[in-house]
Design a protein around this motif. Structure first.
Motif, short mmCIF file in Angstrom:
data_model
loop_
_atom_site.label_atom_id
_atom_site.label_comp_id
_atom_site.label_asym_id
_atom_site.label_seq_id
_atom_site.Cartn_x
_atom_site.Cartn_y
_atom_site.Cartn_z
N LEU A 46 110.20 2.15 92.36
CA LEU A 46 110.94 3.32 91.89
C LEU A 46 112.03 2.93 90.90
N ALA A 47 112.58 1.72 91.05
CA ALA A 47 113.67 1.28 90.17
C ALA A 47 113.23 1.13 88.73
N ALA A 48 111.92 1.10 88.48
CA ALA A 48 111.43 1.00 87.11
C ALA A 48 111.59 2.31 86.34
N ASP A 49 111.86 3.40 87.05
CA ASP A 49 112.05 4.69 86.40
C ASP A 49 113.40 4.67 85.68
N PRO A 50 113.42 4.79 84.34
CA PRO A 50 114.70 4.72 83.62
C PRO A 50 115.69 5.81 84.00
N ARG A 51 115.18 6.92 84.57
CA ARG A 51 116.08 8.00 84.97
C ARG A 51 116.92 7.62 86.18
N LEU A 52 116.48 6.60 86.93
CA LEU A 52 117.22 6.16 88.11
C LEU A 52 117.98 4.86 87.87
N ALA A 53 117.66 4.16 86.79
CA ALA A 53 118.29 2.87 86.54
C ALA A 53 119.81 3.02 86.50
N GLY A 54 120.49 2.26 87.34
CA GLY A 54 121.95 2.31 87.38
C GLY A 54 122.53 3.46 88.16
#
Length: 420
Positions: A356-364
């Motif tokens: 899931l961390a690969a989703d740029p909308r969730l990064a950070g």
């Protein structure tokens, strides 16, 4: 309820109805909204001393109508002075109606107002502000305080929204049948955003903004009354009630955040839970099933569990699986992963979070770090949990959430309990 609070509630209830009368009659939403605000101010000043008139809606309509006529006539004079009579504008925007012309005030245009304020031409922030002012009857100062911005900033935001509506040529009418679905989606989304900001404030010292969450519920009740057969409106109201029912237990005596697992469930509002469960139970079989109904069903499972340990996580996971097919939303995906971990264990959940961390909308995003911390804590990896709790605290602007995350980290970083 005190007389002052009763008058305030009445004004908020009547505001969209009065605005609808003027906007429909004159065809100028922006000017009508200004006139209604003046009428509301007059009522707030005069009613406490002289009492609420026998026909408060008629009183407001007449006062706002006079203000509107004055503004329209003033505009006519200005245009004549500037010799702009050649401008092509609808007649009902250039000329005030005759003084003896009857004013029809028996229609409720609240739904039309909601569609107008939540038009896709407006940004979500502008739509929220305009909805709270035009339909909610809140003053600019109240809205500014709710969103922790200066009153001048909020006034500019509302003014730009009204100018956008005026320049776009939108008429005060119900959208065509082909437009209503997407427009209703926008209305529901704006109300959901208002509630979400009230339930968990995105910034500032307080976790809850009760004024906003209460207003979102009130407006959604109005929408539900107007569209009782819309299953997603019903689901949205149910979701708000079921979520808001836990509010009293979400903070401790000093305003600190209390997690769902640790909340005192005896403080939950059982009447709101019963109403929310009844609404979603009524809506789901009638369909079509949408994301608000599914989220309400998930909230109902949490609310109906006698203890945190008795939560029906397999059923919640199944609902998240269905919800994920309806909404491409990273927060939904994150919540589904947490439910997956509660069913299959923290290690499986951490593996899913890596994907899931690969989703740029969730990064950070702080919620991703908080979820990692929680699962590492469940798995017994205190050191990793501490690091992720601290990383999550650095990434949120909500002070109660920061304090909660740092407290969790401090508790885990302390001395290990001795064995034996």
């Amino acid at each position: 309820m005190t007389g002052a609070h009763a008058s305030e509630d009445l004004l908020r209830e009547l505001a969209p109805q009065v605005l609808g009368v003027l906007a429909r009659r004159f065809g100028d939403f922006a000017t009508a909204e200004d006139a209604v605000q003046e009428a509301l101010l007059a009522a707030a000043t005069q009613w406490p001393a002289g009492g609420v008139p026998e026909n408060p809606r008629g009183w407001l309509v007449q006062v706002a109508y006079r203000r509107m006529v004055e503004q329209v006539r003033g505009e006519q004079a200005r245009r004549r002075r500037e010799d702009l009579s050649a401008r092509h504008e609808p007649a009902d925007r250039r000329y005030a109606p005759a003084a003896d012309e009857p004013l029809t005030a028996d229609r409720d245009d609240t739904l039309v107002l909601l569609f107008l304020c939540c038009h896709p031409a407006l940004s979500p922030a502008s739509a929220i502000a305009l909805t709270l002012r035009a339909v909610g009857g809140l003053s600019t100062a109240e809205i500014a305080r709710a969103f922790l911005v200066p009153e001048a900033t909020m006034a500019q935001r509302i003014s730009r929204a009204k100018q956008r509506i005026r320049s776009s040529g939108l008429s005060f009418r119900m959208p065509e049948e082909s437009e209503r679905g997407p427009r209703l989606d926008a209305v529901r989304h704006v109300l959901y955003l208002i509630f979400t900001e009230g339930h968990t404030s995105s910034g500032g010292p307080d976790l809850l903004r009760v004024d906003l969450s209460d207003e979102a519920i009130r407006l959604t009740r109005i929408l539900h009354d107007l569209l009782p057969d819309d299953s997603e409106v019903t689901g949205l109201l149910a979701l708000m009630l079921l979520t808001d029912a836990r509010s009293a237990a979400r903070t401790g005596p000093h305003g600190e955040l209390v997690s769902l697992t640790d909340q005192d469930r005896t403080r939950w509002d059982r009447a709101a839970i019963a109403e929310g469960v009844a609404l979603v139970t009524h809506a789901l079989p009638r369909g079509p099933v949408g994301p608000y109904q599914l989220q309400a069903a998930i909230a109902a499972l949490h609310d109906e569990a006698p203890t945190a340990a008795e939560t029906d996580w397999p059923q919640i996971l199944a609902l998240y699986e269905v919800l994920g097919r309806h909404a491409d939303n990273p927060v939904v995906s994150l919540n589904r992963t947490v439910a997956y971990a509660m069913v299959h264990g923290p290690v499986a959940g951490l593996d899913a979070l890596t994907e899931l961390a690969a989703d740029p909308r969730l990064a950070g995003h702080h919620r991703l770090y908080a979820a990692r911390a929680h699962l590492h804590e469940m798995a017994g990896d205190r050191e990793a949990a501490v690091g992720h709790y601290r990383a999550a605290a650095e990434r949120t602007s909500s002070q109660p959430e920061q304090r909660y995350l740092l407290m969790r980290a401090a508790r885990l970083a302390g001395p290990r309990p001795t064995e034996g």
